[in-house]
Design a protein around this motif. Structure first.
Motif, PDB file in Angstrom:
ATOM      1  N   THR A   2      41.491  17.864  22.103  1.00  0.00           N
ATOM      2  CA  THR A   2      40.942  17.129  23.235  1.00  0.00           C
ATOM      3  C   THR A   2      39.472  16.853  22.996  1.00  0.00           C
ATOM      4  N   ASP A   3      39.092  15.578  23.031  1.00  0.00           N
ATOM      5  CA  ASP A   3      37.695  15.164  22.862  1.00  0.00           C
ATOM      6  C   ASP A   3      37.050  15.081  24.236  1.00  0.00           C
ATOM      7  N   ASP A   4      36.190  16.068  24.529  1.00  0.00           N
ATOM      8  CA  ASP A   4      35.522  16.112  25.828  1.00  0.00           C
ATOM      9  C   ASP A   4      34.200  15.360  25.842  1.00  0.00           C
ATOM     10  N   SER A   5      33.829  14.751  24.719  1.00  0.00           N
ATOM     11  CA  SER A   5      32.547  14.048  24.646  1.00  0.00           C
ATOM     12  C   SER A   5      32.617  12.664  25.280  1.00  0.00           C
ATOM     13  N   VAL A   6      33.819  12.214  25.611  1.00  0.00           N
ATOM     14  CA  VAL A   6      33.999  10.912  26.255  1.00  0.00           C
ATOM     15  C   VAL A   6      34.688  11.109  27.593  1.00  0.00           C
ATOM     16  N   LYS A   7      34.494  10.155  28.468  1.00  0.00           N
ATOM     17  CA  LYS A   7      35.131  10.190  29.783  1.00  0.00           C
ATOM     18  C   LYS A   7      35.940   8.916  29.997  1.00  0.00           C
ATOM     19  N   ALA A  36      38.475  12.218  29.026  1.00  0.00           N
ATOM     20  CA  ALA A  36      38.714  12.918  27.766  1.00  0.00           C
ATOM     21  C   ALA A  36      39.913  12.314  27.039  1.00  0.00           C
ATOM     22  N   VAL A  37      39.866  12.342  25.704  1.00  0.00           N
ATOM     23  CA  VAL A  37      40.930  11.759  24.883  1.00  0.00           C
ATOM     24  C   VAL A  37      41.689  12.881  24.169  1.00  0.00           C
TER      25      VAL A  37
END
Length: 236
Positions: free
Chosen positions: A215-220, A222-223
């Motif tokens: 899970t990529d939490d650096s974008v909103k 999350a991806v």
């Protein structure tokens, strides 16, 4: 194949046990190399192995192949990151790993087969009294590594200028299922991403097939990305 490691230093794996005995610990070389070359550590009398990372379309994203001596040294290590279109094949020669194609000295070793120096990048590694790599030093960065009592890598902290990247892994409480883990990456104490992995195991308590959720939490918002890891392992 610990894909939770957002940064790695190197961008550019022993008597078997039965079900009645405690699982073997991870060797210093296996644990340290898995940290630096970004693959899942293995335990037991590993002779050779291949770890293949497949995306949710079944396409190969990354492959790591290694051969290991009876002493636990990596005789060869081949890494291919198809997503980044990078790869290298290393072969042990005395106290160096050579590029298998160019015969160029890539990695200097200490002792028989532990990491010591990456000359081209000006990076040196420190080991503790048990032979585990516990720190790396470069001109503009420093890395510290953590392990549990069985030698399983618990993550690392990288400091480069004002950037502080920390990877914190929590393995399963079941000592036979260390590769069932969760991990979180923090950049300057802010969540960058997290992962969860669960595996099926062989009689040596090594993973055969794993499901990995990143899970990529650096974008909103999350991806999330789903991967499958398939391991082929031969033993002595």
């Amino acid at each position: 194949m610990k894909k939770y490691a957002v940064m790695t230093l190197l961008a550019t794996a022993l008597v078997g046990c039965d079900n009645a005995s405690a699982p073997l610990s991870f060797s210093p070389e296996m644990a340290s190399f898995s940290n630096e070359f970004d693959f899942d550590p293995l335990r037991g009398p590993v002779k050779d192995f291949t770890q293949t990372l497949l995306n949710d379309k079944g396409e190969v994203s990354k492959r790591v192949t290694g051969t290991v001596s009876t002493e636990g040294c990596f005789d060869t290590l081949e890494l291919h990151d198809l997503e980044a279109n990078t790869g290298v094949a290393l072969v042990l020669d005395a106290n160096y790993y050579l590029d298998a194609e160019t015969q160029q000295r890539k990695v200097k070793l200490q002792g028989k087969c532990q990491l010591a120096e990456l000359p081209a990048a000006g990076v040196t590694w420190d080991t503790d009294d048990n032979g585990f790599v516990v720190a790396a030093h470069g001109k503009e960065m420093e890395v510290k590594y953590r392990y549990d009592a069985e030698g399983y890598p618990l993550g690392k902290t990288t400091v480069s200028g004002e950037q502080h990247l920390s990877v914190q892994a929590t393995p399963s409480k079941d000592v036979r299922k260390k590769l069932d883990y969760t991990a979180i990456s923090l950049l300057n104490d802010k969540p960058l991403g997290h992962v969860k992995q669960s595996c099926d195991y062989d009689r040596h308590n090594n993973p055969v097939t794993c499901q990995l959720l990143i899970t990529d939490d650096s974008v909103k918002p999350a991806v999330e990305r789903k991967y499958t890891i398939k391991n082929s392992i031969d033993y002595y």
